[in-house]
Design a protein around this motif. Structure first.
Motif, mmCIF file in Angstrom:
data_model
loop_
_atom_site.group_PDB
_atom_site.id
_atom_site.type_symbol
_atom_site.label_atom_id
_atom_site.label_comp_id
_atom_site.label_asym_id
_atom_site.label_seq_id
_atom_site.Cartn_x
_atom_site.Cartn_y
_atom_site.Cartn_z
ATOM 1 N N VAL A 135 0.813 -1.207 -0.177
ATOM 2 C CA VAL A 135 -0.196 0.019 -0.031
ATOM 3 C C VAL A 135 0.433 0.970 -0.135
ATOM 4 O O VAL A 135 1.910 0.991 0.201
ATOM 5 C CB VAL A 135 -0.674 -0.234 1.290
ATOM 6 N N ASP A 136 0.576 2.719 -0.489
ATOM 7 C CA ASP A 136 1.053 3.405 -0.293
ATOM 8 C C ASP A 136 0.962 4.707 0.235
ATOM 9 O O ASP A 136 0.874 5.647 0.857
ATOM 10 C CB ASP A 136 0.887 4.716 -2.163
ATOM 11 N N LEU A 137 -0.511 4.186 1.138
ATOM 12 C CA LEU A 137 -0.875 5.194 1.950
ATOM 13 C C LEU A 137 -1.177 4.104 3.630
ATOM 14 O O LEU A 137 -2.510 3.782 3.379
ATOM 15 C CB LEU A 137 -1.495 6.194 1.904
ATOM 16 N N PHE A 138 -1.405 5.118 4.887
ATOM 17 C CA PHE A 138 -1.885 4.544 5.909
ATOM 18 C C PHE A 138 -2.968 5.717 6.313
ATOM 19 O O PHE A 138 -1.902 6.421 6.358
ATOM 20 C CB PHE A 138 -1.163 4.476 6.671
ATOM 21 N N VAL A 139 -3.828 6.170 5.610
ATOM 22 C CA VAL A 139 -5.397 6.760 6.313
ATOM 23 C C VAL A 139 -5.443 6.099 7.868
ATOM 24 O O VAL A 139 -6.343 5.877 7.932
ATOM 25 C CB VAL A 139 -5.959 6.372 6.349
ATOM 26 N N ASP B 63 8.115 2.548 16.712
ATOM 27 C CA ASP B 63 6.786 1.059 15.527
ATOM 28 C C ASP B 63 6.243 2.480 14.609
ATOM 29 O O ASP B 63 6.777 2.025 13.926
ATOM 30 C CB ASP B 63 5.529 0.520 16.885
ATOM 31 N N ILE B 64 5.823 2.993 15.030
ATOM 32 C CA ILE B 64 5.692 4.312 14.160
ATOM 33 C C ILE B 64 6.612 4.609 13.357
ATOM 34 O O ILE B 64 6.147 4.612 11.754
ATOM 35 C CB ILE B 64 4.667 6.030 14.482
ATOM 36 N N ASP B 65 7.615 5.023 13.684
ATOM 37 C CA ASP B 65 8.989 5.313 12.913
ATOM 38 C C ASP B 65 9.352 4.642 12.243
ATOM 39 O O ASP B 65 9.408 4.886 10.701
ATOM 40 C CB ASP B 65 9.704 5.763 13.894
ATOM 41 N N GLY C 98 8.729 4.467 4.228
ATOM 42 C CA GLY C 98 8.557 5.126 2.377
ATOM 43 C C GLY C 98 6.412 4.492 2.602
ATOM 44 O O GLY C 98 5.901 5.490 1.872
ATOM 45 N N THR C 99 6.197 4.263 3.658
ATOM 46 C CA THR C 99 4.444 4.707 3.232
ATOM 47 C C THR C 99 3.898 5.560 4.667
ATOM 48 O O THR C 99 4.246 4.532 6.011
ATOM 49 C CB THR C 99 3.625 3.047 3.631
ATOM 50 N N PRO C 100 3.499 6.356 4.035
ATOM 51 C CA PRO C 100 3.088 7.197 5.362
ATOM 52 C C PRO C 100 2.270 7.575 5.853
ATOM 53 O O PRO C 100 1.232 6.395 5.355
ATOM 54 C CB PRO C 100 3.175 9.222 5.189
ATOM 55 N N PHE C 101 1.946 8.328 7.817
ATOM 56 C CA PHE C 101 0.218 7.488 8.354
ATOM 57 C C PHE C 101 -0.199 9.036 7.979
ATOM 58 O O PHE C 101 0.662 10.102 7.680
ATOM 59 C CB PHE C 101 0.797 7.593 9.444
#
Length: 345
Positions: free
Chosen positions: A102-106, A123-125, A131-134
């Motif tokens: 996936v390209d994005l975590f909404v 863990d978030i970092d 390369g997949t942002p929150f």
């Protein structure tokens, strides 16, 4: 579902751009995301409204109630292959694996940190380093003490996601439809003296008699009740919101308050008839519950979802209006919704 991935975007798909969202700040995108994951049905529904394919994963796919699309021609979502990330323990390793596809975590990362004991900022970092942002904000409830940053309204959040998917024109079409819808809702709301008191709770079929109470707040999950201007039966009592206290109420407490209308969440997977047979029948057979005004008058209903986006908000608000104000008119144009989703606007 007919969709146009980034099809009516306002900039070139290959041009880098940034979108700002509290609490994640400025997020840069090299191109329009194609595949994505999300936290709940609020954001999943926004994506569908913006002509996107459904998210690959949600925290709990069971709480994304795709049956709301049944009355919208040309709009449907098959969630049979959608991953549920929080069926058991929410695991950072699942996010790391998902980041490969996936390209994005909404997802609001603060929600994860605030609602779990096993996650840390590291863990978030680590996930974002793939390369997949929150990109997200916990908009459905204002009851969480750890949420110390700006909330967004449903349409503020929707506009942010539209910027991510480069679908601002489609967003603007929905915003215009929503303005007309809000005007129709205002027209059917009676004078204050005629508006009912309602009690919103979470119910489970196996544990009737102990309920999680929800006070009508500013979160998006209460939007339909705010717009319909009902009176919150719990507002001037000692009952406190479940999100903040994890407390409960029983039939005796409800009888003391005796709301005119009782609304149960956690029942959206049932039809109205199934809800009556499974939940209301138990109340009618209980010596205390059967004394409640709402039970005696037949005013116990499914209370809507925790999560709603722009399409589902139209559906559940109209349903609520028909429940509590006994209206028969449609408050929005289903075909217009379909046209926007499918790029004909």
């Amino acid at each position: 579902m007919a969709g146009c991935i980034g099809g009516s975007g306002t900039s070139d798909d290959d041009a880098a751009y940034t979108v700002s969202m509290p609490p994640v700040g400025e997020v840069e995108f090299d191109s329009v995301p194609k595949k994505w994951a999300a936290n709940n049905g609020s954001w999943a529904d926004m994506g569908i409204a913006l002509g996107q394919e459904p998210p690959e994963a949600l925290y709990l796919a069971s709480r994304y109630h795709t049956q709301y699309y049944d009355d919208i021609p040309g709009v449907s979502v098959d969630k049979s292959d959608m991953t549920s990330l929080w069926e058991g323990e929410l695991n950072p390793e699942e996010f790391l694996e998902l980041s490969e596809s996936v390209d994005l975590f909404v997802n609001d990362p603060n929600f994860i940190l605030g609602r779990t004991d096993s996650w840390a900022q590291e863990d978030i970092d680590r996930i974002e380093a793939t390369g997949t942002p929150f990109f997200g904000n916990n908009i459905f409830s204002t009851g969480y003490g750890w949420h110390d940053y700006d909330y967004l309204s449903l349409y503020e959040a929707f506009e942010k996601l539209a910027q991510v998917f480069q679908e601002t024109e489609r967003y603007e079409a929905f915003a215009s439809l929503h303005d007309e819808f809000q005007s129709n809702v205002t027209d059917i709301v009676p004078p204050e003296s005629q508006r009912p008191s309602v009690a919103i709770m979470w119910a489970t079929e196996s544990d009737m008699g102990s309920f999680s109470p929800y006070l009508i707040g500013e979160g998006t999950s209460f939007k339909q009740w705010r717009d319909l201007k009902v009176t919150d039966a719990f507002a001037n009592t000692d009952v406190r919101d479940f999100h903040n206290t994890r407390g409960s109420v029983d039939y005796e407490t409800l009888l003391e308050i005796d709301p005119e209308i009782i609304l149960f969440r956690g029942q959206e997977s049932k039809t109205a008839e199934e809800f009556q047979n499974a939940i209301v029948s138990q109340m009618k057979n209980d010596s205390v519950a059967s004394e409640l005004t709402a039970v005696q008058n037949g005013d116990v209903y499914r209370g809507g979802p925790l999560y709603q986006g722009p399409i589902t908000n139209l559906v559940v608000t109209e349903r609520a209006a028909k429940q509590i104000y006994d209206i028969e008119v449609d408050l929005y144009d289903r075909t217009e919704v379909s046209d926007i989703v499918n790029g004909d606007y």
